[in-house]
Write an enzyme that holds these catalytic residues in place. Structure first.
Site, PDB file in Angstrom:
ATOM      1  N   THR A 117       0.854  -1.190   0.000  1.00  0.00           N
ATOM      2  CA  THR A 117       0.000   0.000   0.000  1.00  0.00           C
ATOM      3  C   THR A 117       0.890   1.241   0.000  1.00  0.00           C
ATOM      4  O   THR A 117       1.864   1.251   0.746  1.00  0.00           O
ATOM      5  CB  THR A 117      -0.877   0.016   1.281  1.00  0.00           C
ATOM      6  OG1 THR A 117      -1.532  -1.248   1.375  1.00  0.00           O
ATOM      7  CG2 THR A 117      -1.883   1.127   1.258  1.00  0.00           C
ATOM      8  N   GLU A 150       9.569  -7.895  -2.697  1.00  0.00           N
ATOM      9  CA  GLU A 150      10.137  -6.865  -3.558  1.00  0.00           C
ATOM     10  C   GLU A 150      11.587  -7.175  -3.889  1.00  0.00           C
ATOM     11  O   GLU A 150      12.100  -6.750  -4.929  1.00  0.00           O
ATOM     12  CB  GLU A 150      10.047  -5.492  -2.896  1.00  0.00           C
ATOM     13  CG  GLU A 150       8.640  -4.949  -2.776  1.00  0.00           C
ATOM     14  CD  GLU A 150       7.914  -5.424  -1.533  1.00  0.00           C
ATOM     15  OE1 GLU A 150       8.466  -6.300  -0.822  1.00  0.00           O
ATOM     16  OE2 GLU A 150       6.805  -4.931  -1.261  1.00  0.00           O
ATOM     17  N   ARG A 200       6.024   6.898   0.233  1.00  0.00           N
ATOM     18  CA  ARG A 200       5.366   6.549   1.508  1.00  0.00           C
ATOM     19  C   ARG A 200       6.365   6.601   2.655  1.00  0.00           C
ATOM     20  O   ARG A 200       7.571   6.429   2.469  1.00  0.00           O
ATOM     21  CB  ARG A 200       4.775   5.140   1.355  1.00  0.00           C
ATOM     22  CG  ARG A 200       4.283   4.520   2.621  1.00  0.00           C
ATOM     23  CD  ARG A 200       3.787   3.096   2.434  1.00  0.00           C
ATOM     24  NE  ARG A 200       4.069   2.339   3.646  1.00  0.00           N
ATOM     25  CZ  ARG A 200       3.715   1.084   3.859  1.00  0.00           C
ATOM     26  NH1 ARG A 200       3.058   0.417   2.944  1.00  0.00           N
ATOM     27  NH2 ARG A 200       4.017   0.488   4.982  1.00  0.00           N
ATOM     28  N   ASN A1109      -4.403  -8.254   4.338  1.00  0.00           N
ATOM     29  CA  ASN A1109      -4.217  -6.871   4.773  1.00  0.00           C
ATOM     30  C   ASN A1109      -4.099  -5.888   3.619  1.00  0.00           C
ATOM     31  O   ASN A1109      -4.475  -4.735   3.738  1.00  0.00           O
ATOM     32  CB  ASN A1109      -2.972  -6.778   5.652  1.00  0.00           C
ATOM     33  CG  ASN A1109      -2.832  -5.427   6.293  1.00  0.00           C
ATOM     34  OD1 ASN A1109      -3.798  -4.911   6.822  1.00  0.00           O
ATOM     35  ND2 ASN A1109      -1.657  -4.851   6.234  1.00  0.00           N
TER      36      ASN A1109
HETATM   37  C1  TPP Z   1       8.575  -5.355   2.345  1.00  0.00           C
HETATM   38  C2  TPP Z   1       7.109  -5.181   2.402  1.00  0.00           C
HETATM   39  N1  TPP Z   1       6.394  -5.435   1.305  1.00  0.00           N
HETATM   40  C3  TPP Z   1       5.053  -5.306   1.316  1.00  0.00           C
HETATM   41  C4  TPP Z   1       4.425  -4.888   2.441  1.00  0.00           C
HETATM   42  C5  TPP Z   1       2.948  -4.664   2.428  1.00  0.00           C
HETATM   43  N2  TPP Z   1       2.216  -5.661   3.156  1.00  0.00           N
HETATM   44  C6  TPP Z   1       1.894  -5.485   4.443  1.00  0.00           C
HETATM   45  S1  TPP Z   1       0.996  -6.734   5.051  1.00  0.00           S
HETATM   46  C7  TPP Z   1       1.011  -7.529   3.574  1.00  0.00           C
HETATM   47  C8  TPP Z   1       0.253  -8.786   3.344  1.00  0.00           C
HETATM   48  C9  TPP Z   1       0.113  -9.633   4.545  1.00  0.00           C
HETATM   49  O1  TPP Z   1      -0.448 -10.830   4.148  1.00  0.00           O
HETATM   50  P1  TPP Z   1      -0.389 -12.091   5.070  1.00  0.00           P
HETATM   51  O2  TPP Z   1       0.990 -12.330   5.528  1.00  0.00           O
HETATM   52  O3  TPP Z   1      -1.057 -13.210   4.355  1.00  0.00           O
HETATM   53  O4  TPP Z   1      -1.212 -11.659   6.338  1.00  0.00           O
HETATM   54  P2  TPP Z   1      -2.764 -11.280   6.420  1.00  0.00           P
HETATM   55  O5  TPP Z   1      -2.877  -9.856   6.115  1.00  0.00           O
HETATM   56  O6  TPP Z   1      -3.494 -12.161   5.473  1.00  0.00           O
HETATM   57  O7  TPP Z   1      -3.092 -11.564   7.847  1.00  0.00           O
HETATM   58  C10 TPP Z   1       1.728  -6.820   2.636  1.00  0.00           C
HETATM   59  C11 TPP Z   1       1.912  -7.255   1.254  1.00  0.00           C
HETATM   60  C12 TPP Z   1       5.231  -4.605   3.568  1.00  0.00           C
HETATM   61  N3  TPP Z   1       4.708  -4.186   4.711  1.00  0.00           N
HETATM   62  N4  TPP Z   1       6.539  -4.763   3.519  1.00  0.00           N
END
Ligand code: TPP
Ligand code: SF4
Ligand code: SF4
Length: 1298
Positions: A117, A150, A200, A1109
């Site tokens: 995000t 990433e 961000r 999330n």
């Molecule tokens: C390096 C990095 N890349 C992307 C994100 C964005 N991000 C935060 S939470 C998330 C997904 C979390 O998914 P999951 O581990 O399945 O947990 P859920 O939200 O389903 O509980 C992402 C992509 C981040 N915080 N840090």
């Protein structure tokens, strides 16, 4: 492992079949093929060129108004027809992400994506367009691949570029940081590439998803050109400039714009069509640049080597050899800007001055904030001042001459504003750059006038930056001693660096273009208000000659939080990059907001106020509204409309979704479109938006539109409202909280933040480390449920299942001695408690209506029909008094074994009232964890839903017991959580070992040197030392030791040392918690390392099978055929078998659990895992709103049971502590036999149904294959459970360890 391999093989057969034949229309495989063709060396490139043959330096430089009068209560005048050029261009409403993605897609062949995000949307759009088969200007469908992180995206990007592709990606913040190593490589190899970044904030004292320039400034040294867009239109135009300039220059470009403010602002822009882009790219300069890029690619027909190691002899020279490329890059930007200008009519300059030609003061800045400064400049100059703004669009490569040329000669004072903070620096990066430029210029030209320069910071994490803040900066420059290194937009009462409010532009004075209308809609998370407003603004922008702007602000709750939609429309271009300050139209979609928040603070006097309320008469409203609000209304005198939108929504079958009703009312009252046209457009947009959800949902929304207007009622504000006294409207939940620092935090920080008044808080109230005390959610008292469960004592069998499944800890059993009930409220009925150890006690199930979210899981779970959902208004008062009484009764947690289902619920949950969605499938696991081990838990939590519902300041759902003990919780990052947890465990063990040594030293000291400690202390220390590794004993003794050590701490230095270390006497249990995105993808490397470590740590994976999330992108846990974001065509590959991978180590405890499907198994698995002295991994099936369960989250229990029974989610435990023999097996299958048809399970969830609707044949094949796999896997599990081969059996459990 065999399980995994066989499953993969058999599924891939089907996947292969389907991919080849059936997925063709929407699969990116087609794109891949085409891309490969396009990426092949052009004819004539057969002879192998050397890289130097193709130096980039060889590339040649290269409507009439239709606003009705009826129903229009806004003083709204039709604008004049737009200019002929604007009419000729294609106008479209879109946000900055979409504006950018259109260009990126048009000019790139390949993209590697990963969600973060607010950049995710760009990846989602290109994935969707690729799935739809959209072609770019080269005639190719983009190849879009989601990576595991990433880091992976940047590596793959680098590879695709090295292979000669035109490749791009999208990211920001932590994601951008993970790209740094490859960014150096891509730049070092002088590769044309564009990276689009929604700038961000970075995770420091706290994570923030909001916008500022901390991330882009952290990569400014990587060798990428940096182009900044200041608006949605610029994001579109400069995206193209970036792609052109990178081809021209061979320098990679980072194109950035402000996260949220630009990425998520919807604005009317003029789009560039693909035909014009194609024409541009067919210019010889680009044809040659692309040819050059491809011919210097890695190719065995003309090989070369890149990425070598160099020594001190040549590395330096080689680095300097790239200088000419950077020297020319600026000119390439100018040329690209000119080309884009030629096709759009919009011209840009790298450094653009706007303001008085003879200005004496100047503000320099980058990003959307420049538009607020421009409004301030226009306002000030119209009021006799002479000021200007210099908008920086090119930050790298910096061009001092051009920068200086852009500054009017008259300017004497310069203020540089940075949207970032570099702690400990002598000024932020833009300031330093400008200061160096001015200083150098003055040195070179002694006749140049000296300019006074100051630097300041603004807008961190999307903090509002208003024109009045810009005016304050100009006023500061006029001071005798201007503040330097200042901040603006906050109150810094600690280091006193913030600017005072501006005098010239007080609040309430608008700098917006004349005729702009502002609207505010107060909604609740996931009630559809935001979605409806997005559609509304698109309808206005597409069907009237008006310009439109929309922006949305949210609080941190996943559901039931506050959303505010800020809409503007008017005859002139709207660029104001800040929230609506004075709404002409305000809709409050939830009546409780009138009391909770200061909604009216932003309503214009005489504006329109529409209130969705069940109190639709003046009399009833008079009783309901707090006096403060009535006084405000009397003063503002809005045109007040009331509507019971909930009743209309219910009547049309939409339940609590009032969004369409409120939207229809808006179109009716605003008169922005003739009503019949508005209705037909609204219905059209509904059909499109809800198509995915099926025709029934569409029909219900249409019905709501038809029924809305007749329910609307205009009322006059009674004169009596003006002089009323304020009354208290809320209970005082603070009675529940402890005194001291927690209370202070609640009062000074949490309360204002929860009232959405955090912006007003000064610096001094915050802890600079960002720490939050425990148990703050107890004071939120959101009362967001429409209906809450009420106990029917006569039916209850006291199983405690309702409390077990409650995701929010809002329903609990209470036990009381009859004597304790003396002061109970009259309605506090109880029954005699049943079961061993309960004799003489009374029992009751109690709900907290203020904390219940109305998910209805408990009423579904109750096996005895002993709970009944009732409207909250009918029970709020009575049941909240009952709750207060129940939670003040003594906690009786020692009557039953806590590792039983019933016994676990007699333990105080130490995680309560989180901000998760109603019915969330993640929270019950963590709540249970806190009931089993809460007083000794340390949680390392990966970023994800669980870190947001579990740790969004000021809401901390982790609380403490009567001793003040409770879970210690921390989030490091998304990617490193396993390692972070391992570090916590290692550090804790090391400190306890030291303590153990100190204790045994004290005990072993020879009599003459022994500290003269009391016998009681000696005895307790001895018992502790004997059992220090057994929490059940050690922690009891540890508690006993606290007062003893306190009393005798001054006896000797050794005891004083023990006293200082006394918090380590308690043995902690470290749990590493995160979602599937973390465990299966980005954090898998670290997780695997921890699995192999043999350390005593526990891992809990909350498997929602998507990245919940960030909006539901696929992970490697996503099942085949499910449609998720980034898998718009349905996931083609099967789910990764993490359990099998972990079991292959042999010494890892592994359990697959489903709390809703088998209550006992999950308690057992958690208890065993915690007891196991090595690594434990719990895979937890977690239903999520992203699954689209057709009958809602209240059916998550039935759904989970079906998942288990059909073999979709088998339950098992693999316990290496069990010695394998003929009677005992390490692998235990807890779901004994398969029952039912897995297709019925698929039929209940939209994630599977989307593919069924879109491509039934493909879905059928995939589902058949999955069914086959599930059966086969289950068979194998049965074999394993009877001691068959298949899992590494060699591993021995680690020796019992700390
Ligand atoms: C390096 C990095 N890349 C992307 C994100 C964005 N991000 C935060 S939470 C998330 C997904 C979390 O998914 P999951 O581990 O399945 O947990 P859920 O939200 O389903 O509980 C992402 C992509 C981040 N915080 N840090
Ligand atoms: S689930 Fe039903 S029967 Fe069981 S304790 Fe709760 S109310 Fe009583
Ligand atoms: S896991 Fe799903 S249900 Fe739970 S908070 Fe996240 S999005 Fe909501």
């Amino acid at each position: 492992m065999e399980t995994h391999i066989k499953m993969t093989a058999s599924s891939s057969k089907v996947a292969g079949r389907s991919a080849a034949r059936l997925l063709l229309p929407h699969s990116s495989r087609v794109a891949n093929k085409r891309v490969i063709v396009a990426a092949a060396p052009p004819e004539g490139a057969a002879t192998a060129p050397t890289p130097s043959d193709f130096k980039p330096s060889d590339v040649p430089p290269a409507v009439a108004s239709n606003v009705p009068s009826t129903g229009n209560i806004l003083p709204f005048n039709a604008p004049a027809a737009a200019s002929s050029r604007a009419l000729a261009a294609k106008k479209a409403p879109m946000d900055g992400n979409e504006a950018t993605a259109h260009i990126a897609y048009a000019v790139s062949d390949v993209s590697f994506i990963y969600p973060i995000t607010p950049a995710t949307v760009m990846g989602e759009l290109v994935d969707q367009w690729a799935a739809e088969g959209r072609t770019n200007v080269f005639g190719n469908v983009m190849s879009v691949t989601e990576m595991e992180s990433e880091t992976g995206a940047a590596g793959a990007l680098h590879g695709a570029l090295a292979a000669g592709s035109l490749a791009t990606t999208f990211t920001c913040s932590q994601g951008l940081l993970l790209m740094v190593p490859n960014m150096y490589k891509i730049a070092g190899e002088l590769t044309p590439c564009v990276l689009h970044v929604t700038a961000r904030a970075l995770a420091k004292h706290a994570l923030s998803i909001f916008g500022d320039h901390q991330d882009v400034m952290a990569v400014r040294q990587c060798g990428w050109a940096m182009l900044c867009s200041h608006s949605v239109q610029e994001a579109h135009d400069l995206a193209l400039v970036s792609h052109l300039a990178t081809l021209r220059s061979s320098v990679p470009f980072l194109h950035f714009f402000d996260g949220f403010r630009t990425s998520h602002e919807i604005n009317t822009i003029e789009t560039i069509d693909n035909a014009s882009i194609k024409e541009l790219l067919s210019k010889p300069v680009y044809v040659e640049a692309i040819r050059h890029h491809r011919t210097r690619a890695l190719n065995p027909t003309h090989p070369h080597q890149r990425g070598t190691a160099q020594g001190p002899d040549v590395y330096f020279q080689c680095a300097e050899a790239a200088n000419p490329f950077y020297d020319r890059a600026y000119d390439h930007v100018i040329e690209a800007m000119a080309e884009v200008s030629a096709i759009t009519g919009r011209s840009y300059k790298p450094y653009e001055y706007v303001g008085a030609p003879d200005a004496d003061r100047l503000i320099v800045l980058m990003g959307s904030g420049s538009q607020a400064v421009e409004e301030a400049v226009n306002y000030m100059n119209a009021n006799g001042q002479k000021v200007g703004v210099l908008k920086v669009r090119v930050f790298r490569p910096w061009k001092t001459d051009a920068f200086l040329e852009a500054i009017p000669a008259s300017v004497r004072k310069v203020c540089v504003l940075d949207r970032t903070k570099e702690s400990g620096s002598a000024g932020e990066p833009l300031y330093q750059q400008v200061a160096a430029a001015l200083h150098e210029a003055e040195l070179v030209d002694p006749d140049m006038p000296r300019r006074y320069i100051v630097g300041g910071r603004f807008g961190l994490a999307s903090k509002e930056f208003l024109p009045s803040h810009a005016v304050a900066c100009f006023e500061n420059l006029d001071e005798h001693r201007p503040l330097r290194d200042f901040s603006v937009g906050i109150v810094d009462d600690v280091t006193r660096r913030s600017l005072p409010p501006s005098r010239l532009l007080p609040p309430g004075v608008s700098t917006l273009p004349a005729g702009t209308f502002e609207c505010l809609f107060w909604g609740m998370g996931s009630d559809g208000t935001v979605g409806a407003n997005k559609e509304a603004i698109k309808i206005i922008a597409s069907n009237t000659p008006l310009s439109a702007q929309a922006y949305f602000s949210y609080d941190a709750h996943k559901s039931g939080g506050v959303t505010v939609s800020h809409l503007r429309f008017g005859p002139s271009k709207i660029s104001s990059p800040y929230l609506v300050q004075q709404a002409d139209y305000m809709a409050v979609n939830h009546q409780s907001y009138m009391a909770k928040y200061d909604t009216l603070a932003c309503l214009k006097p005489g504006g329109v106020l529409v209130l969705n309320t069940t109190f639709t008469t003046v009399e009833s409203l008079t009783k309901y509204l707090p006096d403060k609000v009535k006084r405000q209304l009397a003063a503002l005198q809005p045109k007040l409309y009331l509507i019971d939108a909930l009743a209309v929504a219910k009547a049309s079958g939409l339940g609590k979704h009032v969004n369409m009703v409120m939207q229809t009312v808006f179109f009716n009252l605003s008169g922005v479109l003739p009503m019949d046209k508005a209705i037909s457009l609204l219905k059209k947009s509904i059909s499109k938006a809800y198509e995915r959800k099926g025709p029934e949902v569409v029909a219900k929304n249409h019905a709501a539109v038809d029924m809305a207007i007749s329910a609307l009622k205009a009322v006059d504000i009674p004169a009596s409202w003006s002089g009323l006294q304020t009354t208290v409207v809320h209970p005082n939940p603070l009675s529940k909280t402890q005194a001291g620092s927690r209370w202070e935090f609640m009062e000074k920080v949490a309360k204002p933040m929860l009232a959405l008044e955090g912006d007003k808080l000064p610096v001094s109230v915050f802890s600079p480390e960002g720490f939050v005390p425990p148990g703050t959610t107890v004071m939120e008292k959101r009362a967001i449920a429409a209906q809450v469960p009420v106990w029917k004592a006569e039916n209850c069998t006291q199983c405690n299942i309702c409390a077990f499944v409650c995701p929010h800890a809002a329903i609990r059993p209470a036990l009381a001695q009859p004597g304790e009930l003396a002061g109970a409220p009259g309605s506090f009925g109880t029954i005699g408690a049943k079961g061993p150890g309960m004799a003489g006690l009374q029992y009751r199930i109690q709900v907290s209506p203020y904390d219940c979210t109305g998910c209805d899981l408990c009423t579904h779970a109750c096996p005895d029909n002993a709970l009944e959902a009732k409207p909250i208004s009918s029970v709020l008062e009575v049941e909240s008094a009952n709750w207060d009484f129940a939670t003040n009764l003594p906690v009786r947690d020692n009557l039953m074994d806590r590792s039983s289902v019933k016994g676990s619920q007699l333990q105080q949950p130490l995680m309560e009232f989180s901000g998760a969605c109603e019915g969330c499938g993640e929270t019950p696991y963590v709540k249970l964890l806190t009931q089993l081990f809460g007083d000794r838990l340390i949680i390392a939590n990966a970023t994800g839903c669980s870190s947001i519902w579990g740790g969004s300041a000021p809401s901390n759902p982790y609380t403490t017991n009567a001793d003040g003990y409770g879970p210690a919780w921390a989030n490091s990052l998304f990617e490193d959580n396993a390692q972070f947890g391992l570090g916590i465990a290692t550090g804790t063990v090391q400190r306890r070992k030291t303590l153990y040594k100190h204790v045994t030293d004290v005990l072993a000291a020879p009599a003459e040197a022994a500290a003269p400690i009391s016998g009681v202390l000696r005895d307790a220390l001895t018992r502790w030392a004997d059992h220090w590794d057994e929490p059940e004993v050690a922690n009891v003794v540890a508690k006993e030791l606290q007062p003893l050590l306190e009393r005798e701490k001054d006896v000797s230095p050794a005891i004083s040392q023990l006293y200082g270390e006394r918090d380590m006497l308690h043995k902690a249990s470290t749990w590493i918690v995160g979602g599937d995105g973390w465990a299966y993808d980005i954090g898998f490397g670290g997780l695997d390392h921890v699995l192999a470590s043999g350390q005593n740590v526990n891992i809990l994976v909350l498997d929602t099978e998507v990245y919940s999330n960030t909006g539901g992108q696929r992970s490697k846990a996503t099942p085949m055929s499910a449609v998720a974001k980034f898998a718009a065509g349905g996931k083609e590959r099967p789910k990764k078998d993490l359990g099998a991978i972990a079991m292959s180590y042999g010494d890892v405890y592994v359990a697959s659990t489903s709390l809703h499907a088998n209550y006992g198994q999950v308690v057992k698995a958690m208890t065993e895992a915690e007891r196991y002295p090595g690594v434990s991994l719990l895979l937890c099936y977690a239903p999520c709103i992203m699954h689209g369960i057709s009958s809602g989250m209240c059916s998550a229990i039935d759904e989970s049971k079906m998942a288990v029974e059909t073999g979709y989610w088998p339950l098992y435990r693999y316990n290496p502590a069990i010695k394998e023999d003929t009677a005992h097996h390490r692998f235990q299958l807890d779901s004994k036999k398969l029952k039912g048809d897995v297709n019925d399970f698929f039929a209940h969830e939209n994630r599977f149904q989307i593919l069924e609707r879109k491509a039934p044949e493909v879905a059928k094949l995939m589902h058949e294959a999955m069914d086959e796999n599930l059966q086969e896997r289950f068979g194998r599990f049965k074999d394993l459970a009877s001691g068959g081969p298949g899992i590494a059996q060699g591993g021995e459990p680690p020796k019992k360890q700390q």
